[in-house]
Design a protein around this motif. Structure first.
Motif, PDB file in Angstrom:
ATOM      1  N   ASP A 672       0.837  -1.224  -0.128  1.00 52.62           N
ATOM      2  CA  ASP A 672       0.130  -0.144   0.082  1.00 52.62           C
ATOM      3  C   ASP A 672       1.071   1.306   0.067  1.00 52.62           C
ATOM      4  O   ASP A 672       0.547   2.200   0.715  1.00 52.62           O
ATOM      5  N   LEU A 745       2.683  -5.984   5.135  1.00 59.87           N
ATOM      6  CA  LEU A 745       1.655  -5.362   6.169  1.00 59.87           C
ATOM      7  C   LEU A 745       0.325  -5.764   6.128  1.00 59.87           C
ATOM      8  O   LEU A 745      -0.682  -5.168   6.473  1.00 59.87           O
ATOM      9  N   THR A 748      -4.825  -5.992   4.116  1.00 62.59           N
ATOM     10  CA  THR A 748      -5.798  -4.966   3.574  1.00 62.59           C
ATOM     11  C   THR A 748      -4.696  -4.205   2.860  1.00 62.59           C
ATOM     12  O   THR A 748      -4.844  -3.711   1.774  1.00 62.59           O
ATOM     13  N   ASN A 752      -5.189  -3.216  -1.125  1.00 61.77           N
ATOM     14  CA  ASN A 752      -5.300  -2.176  -1.439  1.00 61.77           C
ATOM     15  C   ASN A 752      -4.214  -1.876  -2.821  1.00 61.77           C
ATOM     16  O   ASN A 752      -4.415  -1.161  -3.786  1.00 61.77           O
ATOM     17  N   ALA A 785     -15.128 -10.285   9.638  1.00 60.71           N
ATOM     18  CA  ALA A 785     -14.113  -9.154   9.184  1.00 60.71           C
ATOM     19  C   ALA A 785     -13.445  -9.758   7.543  1.00 60.71           C
ATOM     20  O   ALA A 785     -13.426  -8.965   6.833  1.00 60.71           O
ATOM     21  N   THR A 792     -14.727  -4.894   0.982  1.00 62.22           N
ATOM     22  CA  THR A 792     -13.944  -3.554   0.722  1.00 62.22           C
ATOM     23  C   THR A 792     -12.841  -3.545  -0.445  1.00 62.22           C
ATOM     24  O   THR A 792     -12.781  -2.712  -1.062  1.00 62.22           O
ATOM     25  N   GLU A 796     -12.864  -1.102  -3.529  1.00 63.26           N
ATOM     26  CA  GLU A 796     -11.367  -0.509  -3.785  1.00 63.26           C
ATOM     27  C   GLU A 796     -11.319  -0.766  -5.511  1.00 63.26           C
ATOM     28  O   GLU A 796     -10.283  -0.379  -6.010  1.00 63.26           O
TER      29      GLU A 796
ATOM     30  N   GLN B  16      -0.204  -2.233  12.995  1.00 62.39           N
ATOM     31  CA  GLN B  16      -0.608  -3.672  12.416  1.00 62.39           C
ATOM     32  C   GLN B  16      -2.077  -3.527  12.017  1.00 62.39           C
ATOM     33  O   GLN B  16      -3.305  -3.147  12.580  1.00 62.39           O
ATOM     34  N   ARG B  17      -2.300  -3.474  10.672  1.00 65.47           N
ATOM     35  CA  ARG B  17      -3.509  -3.416   9.951  1.00 65.47           C
ATOM     36  C   ARG B  17      -4.165  -4.798  10.219  1.00 65.47           C
ATOM     37  O   ARG B  17      -3.787  -5.663  10.419  1.00 65.47           O
ATOM     38  N   TYR B  18      -5.768  -4.808   9.777  1.00 60.90           N
ATOM     39  CA  TYR B  18      -6.226  -5.789   9.862  1.00 60.90           C
ATOM     40  C   TYR B  18      -6.468  -6.675  10.971  1.00 60.90           C
ATOM     41  O   TYR B  18      -5.984  -7.874  11.373  1.00 60.90           O
ATOM     42  N   ILE B  20      -8.592  -7.852  13.976  1.00 60.28           N
ATOM     43  CA  ILE B  20      -9.919  -8.185  14.385  1.00 60.28           C
ATOM     44  C   ILE B  20     -10.244  -8.726  15.721  1.00 60.28           C
ATOM     45  O   ILE B  20     -11.351  -9.089  15.896  1.00 60.28           O
ATOM     46  N   HIS B  21      -9.452  -8.604  16.586  1.00 59.68           N
ATOM     47  CA  HIS B  21      -9.853  -9.033  17.988  1.00 59.68           C
ATOM     48  C   HIS B  21      -9.694  -8.060  18.949  1.00 59.68           C
ATOM     49  O   HIS B  21      -9.614  -8.290  20.252  1.00 59.68           O
ATOM     50  N   ILE B  26     -12.811  -4.388  11.255  1.00 60.99           N
ATOM     51  CA  ILE B  26     -11.541  -4.524  10.912  1.00 60.99           C
ATOM     52  C   ILE B  26     -10.965  -3.270  11.405  1.00 60.99           C
ATOM     53  O   ILE B  26     -11.078  -2.054  11.293  1.00 60.99           O
ATOM     54  N   LYS B  81      -5.478   4.567   5.516  1.00 66.48           N
ATOM     55  CA  LYS B  81      -5.401   3.898   4.216  1.00 66.48           C
ATOM     56  C   LYS B  81      -6.305   2.706   4.437  1.00 66.48           C
ATOM     57  O   LYS B  81      -6.682   2.364   3.350  1.00 66.48           O
ATOM     58  N   ASP B  82      -6.858   2.292   5.482  1.00 72.61           N
ATOM     59  CA  ASP B  82      -7.663   1.511   5.646  1.00 72.61           C
ATOM     60  C   ASP B  82      -9.335   1.901   5.852  1.00 72.61           C
ATOM     61  O   ASP B  82     -10.030   1.184   6.297  1.00 72.61           O
ATOM     62  N   ARG B  84     -11.552   2.577   4.361  1.00 73.94           N
ATOM     63  CA  ARG B  84     -12.932   1.746   3.601  1.00 73.94           C
ATOM     64  C   ARG B  84     -13.141   0.620   4.125  1.00 73.94           C
ATOM     65  O   ARG B  84     -14.445   0.219   4.351  1.00 73.94           O
ATOM     66  N   TYR B  85     -12.211  -0.014   4.769  1.00 71.89           N
ATOM     67  CA  TYR B  85     -12.503  -1.444   5.581  1.00 71.89           C
ATOM     68  C   TYR B  85     -13.005  -0.870   6.762  1.00 71.89           C
ATOM     69  O   TYR B  85     -13.907  -1.688   7.196  1.00 71.89           O
TER      70      TYR B  85
END
Lengths: 856, 266
Positions: A672, A745, A748, A752, A785, A792, A796, B16-18, B20-21, B26, B81-82, B84-85
């Motif tokens: 990304d 990363l 997501t 992206n 999720a 999502t 995108e 840290q992206r994504y 979920i806990h 997200i 950047k996320d 929209r998630y």
């Protein structure tokens, strides 16, 4: 709600059918080859459409009919399940050369009896000079053949096999019956004027079409008779009744319109099977099965004639049948399409022609059938759009969680505009389905020629560094020597020139093959179910379809993009090293000894061995298996010296490794980050933007795809090290996915990056692989999720995504103990396959894909 | 908009992206460095010191510095950047650590900036902080995830280095003043995994004000074990086996005697 979900269990019968199907080893059978040769010898003075129809008639009248234990849906084209007939009219030399090694090769082995070997050896000489591949090669320019020899692209799929990659109008057969289509043909003939200049070929085509349809009806009739006689001698009362029902079904369909759900499924199967008997083109895709089957299901459920459990069992039986059919490819293609896959893509969900959500009970039954059977076929696809119900996605995730890599997810919001941009009406575009791996088309109206070639983007990059030289020959244009390059633009221009030149040659190759199919292997049976072949009086191969395309797919976007950025930054901005240094480092394979052991099929070796064996057999010598091995060993040794042993590299391993370290520290596609992502986007455009300029002989356009099937592994073995730090012979990035291990990363970020490419312009399909550890999909929050991740990614403007949900540990264990994982299905590329049927190299590639783990 | 918040600086050690806990949907976890507690089971020992420090690489002889100084603007560029998630899933940004209350101005500035961008905020915290700090956080946090490790202050001190009175006092205050508080219990074998100990925490959670909405029991895991070696520290719980799923279900039953919904895992 316009749909209902049924909770059903897989029956004992389906389990038995599954066990039977996977019980034995795949066989190569000679019967079809014998029959077509007999017929062809009788018809040499007839037009090709007529010859093809008479050959199909002879085959369908004589091919052994087989009804297997427990079957409810019947019809087979081989005596043993998962076996293959031989189609010598497309090409045969490779089978002849491989007859003694087929059962031992790494990818997709087949057993063959000594008797069938002998029969085939007797038949093959008749076909010399008469095949599609012979004619296609005669049409190609020398430059094209040279480029193919140097593995820049390979159109091998259609050069050696039927086209396939089509979805016929199944609904037409179900609703009108073949008798209805025969009537339509008669009406067309009646309306034609014999003095018209094109009357003669049109009339021949239409007569051939009639012969083909009648042959299909005869074939079904033979099954009706067989079932009847089996019923008479059957002592088990329950099975006797089933056989009587089968006899009744086969007597009615596909001649007549299907009267109920069961007949509709049987009629569908005959169509599916006969298309794959007429030609060996793969990716014969059932398309929108949930749409054309639903009216029959609905009627039977509403009238109470059928329970949901009984309906599901019948659907499961069709799913088993779709796995029964197989195809023997040459060793190199087998590595490119590994896993015996036939890519029969079946699609659920999406929208109707007038823009309503299309989800129905049948959509869920299809998903349930894959959930029950857990087999690679059909290649199940689901179309997602803004109005897709949450229930459908939840059901899809349930199937994804089984780890079989199905379904693949597609985005209507990208694909529909992409197809409109290619000239489809909005109504047709909304009704698209998927073909083969990931290729969208409007079924029943399109001859898409998807999968027209593999284009290896890494090879033109190699030629930038040699000004078009390869192994002492001038293969590509003489672009500016790297020593003279002063700017990154000059470097990029050289790549573009190499690329454009080879794309042009690829078009030349595909068009040559296109003409050869039209002239030597038209398919009148298939053409009766593609609009507007009857109206135009032309086979699809001659341009009878409403929509015509040629779709060659490129791969290596991530490698070339990352490599370009590394060159831009390190050579032209930071002056960390020169292009000459980079070339030396690549020649030295960045200081790493070239690994021969793990590379699987090496097609250069393969091709050379084949030529030698061909020459020996042509001289009347019988080449034993051991001799072939010895030849292969010698070829490999000599190649290592000439091509891979650090040719002319003056650079020491340490310095070369240091250069790679600097390269690996550059930003990479998949995280990304705009810089590498924009570069990848530009590289993708260099391919897609140039390909779409060309036209094919059927009056259609070229459209690019960005997906590799599984060829990124074997074609990787043909490419030297690349400027992104990829080692020689290592796999190339698959489809649009980042280079394995370079996206760090999470899902997501990778999604992206991938979505930043222009997917709509790659309208022959794009492919994005994601791999998840099973724990990432656990629990309600994991599932939700995951669904939102897909939604999502589609917001995108990604086009396709597929998931492997198998742990690394499981796959490693399956490599060690294949006997415990006979039916472990994984996602390969645009399809799923049995993990243990894949070559070690491809298995490793799947294991090495970046796994999206959740850390807490 | 208050532009100065974007220039606020702090030290983080990971984004840290994504995730979920840690809160709904997200999310992107921002790991803030520094923690006043020293829990023996801590799975992020590299988070404890506020200073940047070196940690050996997992697979090699080299080492990499843990922690970097960043501005709120830089954090926002990354987490946005996320976006929209987040919208799709009802997710957002979670500040975790470490302990975000160790860098209160930085943490509050991130959350304020998130709200400017319509990004939902959550914190995962032990809330060991002065009441002034807690009060600053209240209006900026959308979901409050708060750890309570033990009701016995002596034991709490033994295993975390601090007594629990300030934490419990803050919990009461937060439940009275924040609308969405989840109490989380890391269930550690030999530390707080008896039925009596879980019952005591659940009972306390039940006694909290209307803001308390849920109780999570987080099973002990060993993912952090290797990091101690890489930091040159010793791991107090070396070789400790995680609890079985059955045992976790038994403890869940105990906690379910009270009004709050209970779940295993985040």
């Amino acid at each position: 709600m316009s749909y209902q979900m049924y909770d059903t269990q897989m029956t004992e019968r389906v389990q038995k059918l599954k066990d039977m199907t996977y019980g034995g080893k795949p066989q190569l059978e000679a019967q079809r080859a014998v029959l077509i040769t007999e017929s062809y010898k009788q018809t040499e003075d007839l037009p090709i459409d007529m010859r093809r129809a008479l050959a199909l008639k002879h085959i369908l009248e004589n091919l052994t009919a087989v009804i297997r234990d427990n079957e409810l849906i019947v019809g087979a084209n081989t005596k043993a399940p998962r076996s293959s007939q031989v189609f010598p009219e497309f090409s045969y030399e490779w089978i002849e050369a491989e007859l003694d090694t087929l059962d031992k090769r790494a990818a997709d082995p087949f057993q063959i009896s000594e008797e069938d070997k002998k029969t085939l050896r007797e038949i093959f000489p008749y076909w010399k000079g008469k095949t599609v591949s012979d004619l296609a090669l005669a049409y190609m320019t020398d430059e094209t053949k040279l480029a193919m020899k140097h593995n820049v692209f390979t159109p091998g799929n259609y050069l050696y096999n039927g086209i396939g990659h089509v979805c016929v109008d199944y609904a037409k057969v179900l609703n009108k019956g073949m008798l209805g289509i025969l009537k339509e043909i008669d009406e067309t003939i009646a309306s034609m004027d014999p003095t018209e200049p094109d009357y003669n070929p049109r009339r021949v085509f239409l007569d051939a079409a009639k012969i083909s349809l009648n042959a299909a009806i005869t074939f079904a009739g033979r099954y009706a008779k067989l079932a009847e006689s089996m019923a008479k001698s059957c002592t088990d009362a329950k099975r006797r009744k089933e056989l009587e029902q089968i006899a009744q079904n086969c007597a009615r369909v596909p001649a007549n319109p299907a009267g109920n759900f069961y007949e509709a499924l049987q009629s569908f199967w005959f169509v599916q099977l006969i298309i794959q008997t007429e030609s060996n083109g793969h990716s014969i895709s059932p398309g929108r099965f949930d749409q054309y089957m639903y009216p029959f299901l609905k009627k039977d459920l509403e009238s109470g004639k059928l329970t949901p459990d009984a309906a599901q069992e019948l659907v499961d039986c069709v799913w088993i049948k779709l796995n029964e059919i197989s195809k023997c490819r040459d060793a190199f293609s087998a590595a490119g399409f590994a896993g015996y896959g036939l890519f029969q893509n079946l699609c659920v969900g999406g929208q109707t022609w007038d823009g309503r959500d299309a989800t129905n009970d049948m959509s869920f039954m299809c998903l349930q059938a894959s959930y029950h059977t857990r087999l690679p076929q059909p290649s199940l696809s689901v179309r997602i759009w803004n109005k897709t119900p949450h229930d459908l996605l939840k059901k899809c995730v349930e199937v994804t969680q089984t780890g079989i890599g199905l379904p693949a997810y597609y985005n209507d919001e990208v694909i529909i505009p992409a197809l409109i941009n290619r000239g489809l009406t909005i109504y047709d575009a909304r009704e698209y389905n998927l073909i083969g791996c990931v290729e969208p088309q409007k079924g029943g109206k399109t001859d898409g020629w998807h999968d027209a070639a593999f284009y290896n983007m890494c090879r033109p990059m190699e030629f930038v560094f040699t000004s078009g030289q390869d192994e002492g020959e001038q293969v590509g244009p003489k672009t500016m020597p790297i020593a003279s390059m002063k700017t990154f633009e000059e470097f990029k221009d050289a790549y573009r020139q190499q690329q454009d030149y080879f794309i042009e040659l690829m078009v030349n190759a595909d068009n040559a093959i296109d003409y050869a199919h039209a002239q030597r292997a038209s398919l009148p049976f298939l053409s009766t179910m593609i609009e507007d072949c009857i109206g135009r009086g032309k086979s699809a191969q001659c341009g009878g379809a409403v929509y015509n395309f040629t779709g060659p797919q490129g791969f290596g976007v991530a490698n070339i993009g990352d490599g370009m950025l590394a060159v831009k930054k390190l050579v032209f901005e930071k002056h960390a090293f020169t292009l000459m240094d980079l070339k030396a480092a690549m020649d030295a394979n960045f200081g790493k000894p070239v690994d021969n052991a793990s590379t699987g099929v090496d097609s250069r070796t393969e091709a050379i061995v084949r030529t030698i064996v061909d020459q020996l057999t042509a001289q009347g010598k019988i080449v034993t298996d051991d001799q072939i091995k010895a030849i292969a060993q010698r070829v490999m040794n000599s190649q290592n010296k000439s091509a891979y042993n650090f040719v002319g590299s003056s650079m020491g391993a340490e310095r070369a490794a240091q250069i790679r370290k600097q390269i690996m520290e550059c930003p990479k596609f998949g995280n990304d980050l705009d810089e590498p992502d924009d570069m990848a986007k530009e590289v993708a455009y260099m391919y897609t933007g140039y390909v779409e300029k060309f036209r094919n002989p059927r009056g259609g356009r070229y459209q690019a795809g960005l997906y590799p099937v599984s060829a990124n592994v074997p074609l990787g073995t043909q490419a030297m090290a690349t400027p992104d730090g990829r080692y020689a012979r290592a796999p190339i990035a698959d489809g649009c996915s980042p280079v394995s291990g370079c996206d760090v990363l999470g899902p997501t970020a990778a999604a992206n990056s991938v979505a930043k490419l222009d997917h709509a312009i790659a309208s022959n399909g794009t492919l994005f692989n994601q791999k998840f550890h099973p724990s990432a999909l656990k629990g309600e929050s994991g599932i939700e999720a995951f669904i939102n991740l897909i939604r999502t990614y589609f917001d995108e403007k990604g086009s396709h995504v597929q998931f492997n949900v198998v742990s690394r540990e499981t796959l490693l264990d399956a490599q060690k103990h294949p006997e415990n994982y006979k039916t472990l299905v994984v996602r390969v590329a645009g399809y799923s396959a049995l993990f243990t049927s894949l070559s070690k190299a491809l298995q490793d590639d799947i294991i090495n894909r970046t796994e999206q783990n959740l850390k807490s | 908009m208050n532009q100065t918040i974007f220039e606020e600086k702090g030290i983080i050690f990971n984004i840290q992206r994504y995730s979920i806990h840690d809160g709904p949907g997200i999310r992107t976890n921002v790991f803030i460095k520094g923690c006043p507690l020293r829990c023996k089971w801590c799975c992020n020992p590299e988070s404890q010191n506020i200073q940047i420090e070196n940690m050996l690489d997992a697979d090699g002889p080299g080492s990499t510095p843990v922690g970097r100084e960043v501005t709120v603007r830089e954090v926002l560029e990354e987490v946005a950047k996320d976006s929209r998630y987040y919208y799709r899933s009802g997710g957002g940004v979670t500040l975790t650590g470490g302990e975000c209350m160790v860098q209160p101005s930085f943490a509050c500035a991130i959350m304020e900036a998130c709200h400017e961008y319509h990004i939902n905020t959550a914190i995962e915290t032990t809330s060991f902080a002065t009441s002034e700090v807690v009060k600053r956080f209240i209006p900026l946090v959308d979901y409050w995830l708060m750890d309570i490790k033990h009701m016995d202050s002596e034991k709490h001190k033994l295993y975390t280095g601090q007594p629990n009175d300030l934490i419990l006092q803050n919990a009461k205050y937060i439940a009275d003043h924040h609308p969405d508080l989840t109490i989380r219990v890391p269930v550690i074998p030999g530390v707080n995994d008896t039925e009596e100990e879980i019952d005591a925490i659940a009972k306390f959670a039940d006694s909290l004000g209307k803001g308390a909405k849920a109780l999570h029991l987080l099973p002990y895991h060993r993912l952090g074990e290797d990091k101690y070696r890489r930091l040159g520290r010793s791991y107090f719980l070396m070789g400790l086996e995680p609890l079985s799923q059955e045992r976790m279900l038994q403890l869940k039953k105990v906690a379910e005697k009270y009004r709050l919904p209970v779940q295993i895992g985040g």
